[in-house]
Design a protein around this motif. Structure first.
Motif, short mmCIF file in Angstrom:
data_model
loop_
_atom_site.label_atom_id
_atom_site.label_comp_id
_atom_site.label_asym_id
_atom_site.label_seq_id
_atom_site.Cartn_x
_atom_site.Cartn_y
_atom_site.Cartn_z
N ALA A 1 61.40 85.12 80.72
CA ALA A 1 61.86 84.24 81.79
C ALA A 1 63.26 84.56 82.28
O ALA A 1 63.68 84.08 83.34
CB ALA A 1 61.81 82.78 81.31
N ALA A 2 64.01 85.38 81.54
CA ALA A 2 65.40 85.66 81.90
C ALA A 2 65.49 86.72 83.00
O ALA A 2 64.57 87.50 83.21
CB ALA A 2 66.18 86.12 80.67
N ASP A 3 66.63 86.72 83.71
CA ASP A 3 66.85 87.73 84.75
C ASP A 3 67.05 89.12 84.15
O ASP A 3 66.70 90.12 84.77
CB ASP A 3 68.07 87.36 85.59
CG ASP A 3 67.83 86.15 86.47
OD1 ASP A 3 66.68 85.95 86.87
OD2 ASP A 3 68.79 85.40 86.74
N PHE A 4 67.64 89.18 82.96
CA PHE A 4 67.86 90.45 82.29
C PHE A 4 67.17 90.40 80.93
O PHE A 4 67.30 89.43 80.18
CB PHE A 4 69.35 90.74 82.13
CG PHE A 4 70.00 91.18 83.41
CD1 PHE A 4 70.20 92.53 83.68
CD2 PHE A 4 70.40 90.25 84.35
CE1 PHE A 4 70.78 92.94 84.87
CE2 PHE A 4 70.97 90.65 85.55
CZ PHE A 4 71.17 92.00 85.81
N LEU A 5 66.40 91.45 80.64
CA LEU A 5 65.56 91.48 79.45
C LEU A 5 66.06 92.52 78.46
O LEU A 5 66.45 93.64 78.86
CB LEU A 5 64.12 91.81 79.83
CG LEU A 5 63.46 90.92 80.88
CD1 LEU A 5 62.07 91.45 81.21
CD2 LEU A 5 63.39 89.47 80.40
N PRO A 6 66.04 92.19 77.17
CA PRO A 6 66.35 93.22 76.16
C PRO A 6 65.25 94.27 76.17
O PRO A 6 64.16 94.06 76.72
CB PRO A 6 66.37 92.43 74.84
CG PRO A 6 65.57 91.20 75.12
CD PRO A 6 65.78 90.88 76.56
N PRO A 7 65.49 95.45 75.58
CA PRO A 7 64.52 96.55 75.65
C PRO A 7 63.11 96.16 75.22
O PRO A 7 62.14 96.56 75.86
CB PRO A 7 65.13 97.60 74.72
CG PRO A 7 66.59 97.32 74.74
CD PRO A 7 66.73 95.84 74.87
N GLU A 8 63.00 95.36 74.15
CA GLU A 8 61.66 95.02 73.65
C GLU A 8 60.90 94.16 74.66
O GLU A 8 59.70 94.38 74.90
CB GLU A 8 61.78 94.26 72.31
CG GLU A 8 62.39 95.06 71.18
CD GLU A 8 63.91 95.14 71.28
OE1 GLU A 8 64.50 94.44 72.13
OE2 GLU A 8 64.51 95.93 70.52
N GLU A 9 61.58 93.20 75.28
CA GLU A 9 60.92 92.34 76.25
C GLU A 9 60.61 93.10 77.53
O GLU A 9 59.58 92.86 78.19
CB GLU A 9 61.78 91.11 76.56
CG GLU A 9 61.99 90.18 75.38
CD GLU A 9 60.70 89.52 74.92
OE1 GLU A 9 59.69 89.61 75.63
OE2 GLU A 9 60.70 88.93 73.82
N ALA A 10 61.49 94.02 77.93
CA ALA A 10 61.22 94.83 79.12
C ALA A 10 59.97 95.68 78.91
O ALA A 10 59.13 95.83 79.81
CB ALA A 10 62.42 95.72 79.43
N ALA A 11 59.82 96.22 77.71
CA ALA A 11 58.62 97.02 77.40
C ALA A 11 57.37 96.13 77.39
O ALA A 11 56.29 96.55 77.83
CB ALA A 11 58.79 97.71 76.05
N ARG A 12 57.54 94.90 76.92
CA ARG A 12 56.41 93.96 76.90
C ARG A 12 55.96 93.64 78.32
O ARG A 12 54.77 93.60 78.63
CB ARG A 12 56.84 92.68 76.17
CG ARG A 12 55.75 91.64 75.98
CD ARG A 12 56.36 90.40 75.34
NE ARG A 12 55.37 89.36 75.09
CZ ARG A 12 55.67 88.10 74.86
NH1 ARG A 12 56.95 87.72 74.82
NH2 ARG A 12 54.73 87.22 74.63
N LEU A 13 56.93 93.40 79.21
CA LEU A 13 56.61 93.12 80.61
C LEU A 13 55.92 94.33 81.23
O LEU A 13 54.93 94.20 81.96
CB LEU A 13 57.89 92.78 81.37
CG LEU A 13 57.74 92.39 82.85
CD1 LEU A 13 58.82 91.40 83.26
CD2 LEU A 13 57.82 93.62 83.76
#
Length: 464
Positions: free
Chosen positions: A62-74
């Motif tokens: 839900a955040a505007d900026f994602l940590p690497p793990e969440e960016a990969a999940r998206l």
């Protein structure tokens, strides 16, 4: 299709992560993409975020900026949805063709059909045999759901000469009888009330993006401070938004004071005047044109009757909570400082810091900041300089878009009952303006990249 991207160090913008994953999906998404291959703004807003990413169920996304793990999940979620997204694009192409065949012109096709197309993709996959008939039924169903709440119905309703005369008379009477305006046209706005409104607005904006709450918002609504500022515009005073570089109206009117509304005969999105300078037709044209759920609106005669009084109310809004939200938006707008030139006192609240810090991280803003301080002329022939100028006067686009949002809520009878709901709108408008500016910068850069080189003519051989 390329393999999923690997996490990299440092947080990544969610918008950039979506863009990167989308471009990796390959062909078949042209109907949902822009000329450069990026997903359309409405594709992200109506399909990718709510139906694929679903941040409400995945708070980490839900955040505007994602940590690497969440960016990969998206990234993985978008790629897994590739077959559905391709099918959605094909359904959208069919529905647009059916729309042309049926002669439907009301509403924005993306707003009306994007989510319907995703539903069809989930249920049927790629359009099967006979899908043209299904597409026609969906278009007709959506059109019927509007119940005659269309721009064409509005035009026909206001074409009657007798009705127009009655409405002009009603507007004149409502304008003459405005609350807080004397018979000679003078408006009295107590300075002490303005001072109180300014202080409460600062308290509310300090509590907007911070944990906890503040009674300031409710106090402003109870005291009628939204109406106070609306009357201040009629009195040609600065009002609770404050003065400085921006005009007192912050672009809500191009005139010294808002004019008496007229009935009007037509409208165009390309030539709409400032919000408080619009006719009844123009005000309702925006509502009908942009609405994806016209069935929730009053009928056209009801819309016109209610807008007659609303257009003569302070700030062109009936509900006091929405007027207070407009005042808070104005105080936020005068303190917006995307270029980091130094926030004025009005821009030192928690809300300002949240919005300004997000905006200053934008690559387009960083380039505009360099252009602002550079003594050299714009190397891009003025295309990006115009966009940089928008960042020097960010309040203009912000207030125009905020007023449209608040007016739409007023038409639907949807007040902002607390500070949290008001902040959701204020912050949402800021994000929307920022994303729109980002898209325009990308479009300008793309045009400059694709433009053929200019060949200088030999001396003495000028053009026609």
């Amino acid at each position: 299709m390329s393999s999923p991207s690997q996490p990299t160090e440092g947080p990544r913008s969610r918008a950039m992560a979506i863009d990167r994953a989308w471009r990796a999906l390959g062909p078949g998404l042209e109907a949902l993409s822009g000329p450069g291959g990026a997903p359309l703004t409405r594709t992200v807003k109506l399909i990718v975020l709510p139906l694929v990413v679903r941040p409400a169920l995945r708070p980490g996304l839900a955040a505007d900026f994602l940590p690497p793990e969440e960016a990969a999940r998206l990234d993985a979620l978008v790629r897994e949805a590739a077959p559905l997204l391709v099918a959605t694009a094909r359904w959208f192409t069919l529905l647009k063709k059916a729309r042309r065949t049926l002669g439907v012109v009301a509403g924005n096709p993306q707003d009306l059909y994007f989510q319907r197309c995703f539903e069809l993709a989930v249920e049927y996959g790629t359009p099967p045999a006979g899908a043209e008939d299904m597409a026609g039924s969906v278009v007709a169903e959506v059109a019927d759901a509007g119940g005659g709440r269309t721009v064409e119905a509005l035009r026909e309703h206001l074409a009657d000469a007798g009705r127009r005369d009655r409405l002009e008379t009603e507007l004149a009477v409502a304008w003459q009888g405005r609350t807080g305006v004397a018979s000679d046209g003078r408006t009295v706005v107590p300075a002490t009330e303005v001072t109180v409104a300014v202080a409460l607005a600062a308290d509310a904006l300090d509590a907007c993006a911070a944990p906890g709450g503040s009674p300031a918002y409710a106090a402003m609504v109870d005291a009628g401070h939204g109406g106070l500022f609306g009357r201040a515009l009629w009195a040609r005073t600065d009002g609770p938004w404050g003065a400085g570089g921006p005009p007192a109206s912050l672009g809500l009117t191009a005139l010294p004071v808002p004019p008496r509304p007229e009935v009007g005969r037509g409208a165009s999105t390309a030539t709409l005047p400032a919000p408080l300078d619009r006719t009844l037709f123009e005000r309702l044209f925006v509502v009908l044109h942009a609405s994806s759920r016209r069935e929730e609106l009053p009928t056209v005669p009801e819309l016109v009757a209610r807008e007659t009084g609303r257009s003569c109310a302070p700030l062109g809004l009936r509900d006091e909570s929405l007027r207070v939200a407009a005042v808070l938006g104005g105080r936020l707008a005068v303190g917006l400082d995307p270029l980091g030139t130094g926030a004025p006192p009005a821009g030192r609240t928690t809300a300002h810091r949240a919005v300004n810090s997000r905006w200053r991280r934008e690559a387009s803003v960083l380039r505009a900041r360099r252009m602002t301080v550079s003594p050299r002329p714009d190397p891009d022939g003025g295309a990006l300089e115009a966009l940089a100028q928008d960042l020097r006067t960010p309040w203009a686009a912000y207030m125009r878009r905020l007023w449209v949002r608040l007016h739409g809520r007023d038409v639907r009878g949807a007040p902002l009952t607390d500070l949290a709901s008001a902040w959701a709108v204020l912050d949402g408008v800021a994000r929307s303006v920022m994303m729109d500016h980002r898209a325009r910068v990308r479009s300008a850069l793309r045009a400059l990249t694709e433009a053929p080189p200019v060949v200088a003519e030999p001396s003495g051989q000028g053009g026609v």
